[in-house]
Enzyme design. Structure first.
Site, PDB file in Angstrom:
ATOM      1  CE  LYS A 146      -4.329  -1.285   0.157  1.00 43.53           C
ATOM      2  NZ  LYS A 146      -5.503  -0.651  -0.410  1.00 43.53           N
ATOM      3  CG  ASP A 179      -8.778  -2.115   5.744  1.00 49.15           C
ATOM      4  OD1 ASP A 179      -7.693  -1.759   5.260  1.00 49.15           O
ATOM      5  OD2 ASP A 179      -9.689  -2.624   5.075  1.00 49.15           O
TER       6      ASP A 179
HETATM    7  C1  PLP Z   1      -2.295  -6.295   2.936  1.00 49.76           C
HETATM    8  C2  PLP Z   1      -3.398  -6.057   1.980  1.00 49.76           C
HETATM    9  N1  PLP Z   1      -3.573  -6.937   0.986  1.00 49.76           N
HETATM   10  C3  PLP Z   1      -4.559  -6.767   0.079  1.00 49.76           C
HETATM   11  C4  PLP Z   1      -5.425  -5.700   0.159  1.00 49.76           C
HETATM   12  C5  PLP Z   1      -6.524  -5.594  -0.842  1.00 49.76           C
HETATM   13  O1  PLP Z   1      -6.409  -4.492  -1.696  1.00 49.76           O
HETATM   14  P1  PLP Z   1      -7.714  -3.895  -2.383  1.00 49.76           P
HETATM   15  O2  PLP Z   1      -8.575  -3.331  -1.304  1.00 49.76           O
HETATM   16  O3  PLP Z   1      -7.197  -2.890  -3.333  1.00 49.76           O
HETATM   17  O4  PLP Z   1      -8.386  -5.052  -3.058  1.00 49.76           O
HETATM   18  C6  PLP Z   1      -5.272  -4.759   1.187  1.00 49.76           C
HETATM   19  C7  PLP Z   1      -6.161  -3.606   1.305  1.00 49.76           C
HETATM   20  O5  PLP Z   1      -6.091  -2.813   2.219  1.00 49.76           O
HETATM   21  C8  PLP Z   1      -4.231  -4.937   2.119  1.00 49.76           C
HETATM   22  O6  PLP Z   1      -4.031  -4.081   3.127  1.00 49.76           O
END
Ligand code: PLP
Length: 391
Positions: free
Chosen positions: A80, A128
């Site tokens: 992120k 989150d």
């Molecule tokens: C560690 C992690 N993996 C995957 C995701 C999923 O990403 P997206 O919400 O763009 O599908 C998030 C989203 O916050 C995340 O924090």
């Protein structure tokens, strides 16, 4: 291997996808390339490691397993870091340029020479955990003010990590989607700028830039992995990660691979969207352990890509999370030990269970020639939760 992978109930929907037809529809090669050019100049930038897990591949009867480990990204613990900070920079560039009556180069914002002017701008987002941390980091680097909205279940450790980057953290008494609405409402009322990783009607530029930033992972991968994967198993929250990764992979490698989105069964809004054929929200009755994936509303912008590029959507039960984290942390044979956080292992949990269940294995065409790619999207972003699950 833990027998839970053989007995777990997974939901799976296969759709008739049209690989390639969504890959350039929202995000062009130029969008991804500009993001790479900018982000690769940030202090501390380094490509993340692409691990191979030969022993696990043999155990599962697939050809090769590749795991791109985002736990080390810019010291923020997750992929992120690439998205929110880049989208923040683009907003600052737009606003500072409009105030200055000239195009302010990103380098001027990046190197701090516009920090005084940037200090008058407030950037806000719901999170989150990981997106908020990225935005707080970006705002801090570029001199802007930052407010991050978290829902009632976000852990104290994740909230503290955001506050330590100088952002004001506001806890909303509701779920993730409620924190998104609250951030949006307050931004509208106060003239602040929302930097969201999900889109809504009339709001697409920041989430598009967030997704462009994610493409950095695949531009690095193209240098690390000359041959195309046959499968991508990618975890889904609002869908931005899966959309950016599948689009950029198609741009680099063509249509050879099959993209599979994996979600927690407690928050499977992309699976619901695949079943209904349009972006579909689901209620969150209970928070999943996979905090980053606890999203009930898909990003409409991401869906424009996913509906064409992804052929399979699945959901996994909570019971697979800790066993998959342990498998990575304490690997068999000579495989490297990997710190994969709760949300990072979702795709791998879905793939392992699919390999162990003959019907899914054959439906997904997993075999000895498969080269399976995972994006290990976070490390131990909450060290206490990580330690307790791996123990
Ligand atoms: C560690 C992690 N993996 C995957 C995701 C999923 O990403 P997206 O919400 O763009 O599908 C998030 C989203 O916050 C995340 O924090």
């Amino acid at each position: 291997m833990n027998p839970i992978f053989e007995t777990a109930t997974l939901a799976h929907t296969a759709v008739t996808s049209q690989p390639g037809s969504g890959a350039n529809s929202v995000l062009t090669d130029a969008d991804f390339s500009s993001a790479f050019e900018e982000i690769s100049q940030w202090p501390g930038y380094a490509p993340t490691t692409l691990h191979q897990l030969p022993t696990l591949s043999r155990t599962l009867g697939v050809g090769q397993i590749f795991y791109k480990d985002e736990g080390t990204r810019f010291g923020l613990g997750s992929f992120k870091a690439l998205g929110g900070a880049y989208a923040a920079l683009k907003i600052l560039q737009r606003e500072l340029s409009s105030a200055a009556g000239r195009t302010v180069p990103m380098a001027e914002i990046r190197n701090g020479s516009m920090a005084k002017q940037a200090g008058g701008i407030t950037l806000v987002s719901a999170t989150d955990g990981n997106h908020g941390r990225s935005l707080a980091w970006g705002a801090n680097n570029f001199g802007a003010q930052c407010r991050i909205y978290i829902h009632r279940e976000v852990s104290t450790s994740r909230a503290n990590a955001i506050a330590e980057l100088g952002a004001e953290v506001i806890r909303v008494n509701g779920d993730y989607d409620m924190s998104v609405h609250e951030a949006r409402r307050e931004a509208n009322e106060n003239g602040w700028f929302a930097v969201s990783d999900t889109s809504w009607e009339g709001y697409t530029e920041p989430p598009k830039n967030v997704m462009s930033g994610y493409g950095v992972m695949i531009d690095e991968l193209a240098q690390q992995m000359p041959q195309a994967p046959t499968h991508l198993f990618i975890q889904g929250g609002v869908g931005g990660l899966a959309a950016a990764v599948s689009a950029r992979l198609r741009q680099h490698y063509g249509n050879a691979f099959r993209a599979v989105v994996v979600e927690p069964e407690l928050a499977a809004c992309l699976l619901a969207s695949a079943s209904s054929g349009a972006p579909t929200a689901v209620p969150i009755h209970e928070e999943t352990l996979m905090a980053g994936l606890s999203c009930g509303e898909p990003s409409a912008l991401a869906w424009q890509i996913l509906q064409h590029e992804v052929s399979d959507f699945m959901s996994i039960p909570e019971s697979l999370v800790a066993p998959t984290m342990r498998l990575l942390a304490k690997p068999v044979g000579n495989d490297p030990a990997i710190v994969g956080g709760e949300s990072a292992v979702c795709g791998m949990a879905g793939m392992i269970a699919s390999c162990r269940q003959p019907t899914l294995r054959s439906a997904l065409n997993l075999n000895a020639d498969s080269k399976v790619l995972f994006i290990g999207s976070e490390g131990a972003t909450d060290p206490d939760i990580y330690a307790s699950l791996v123990a």
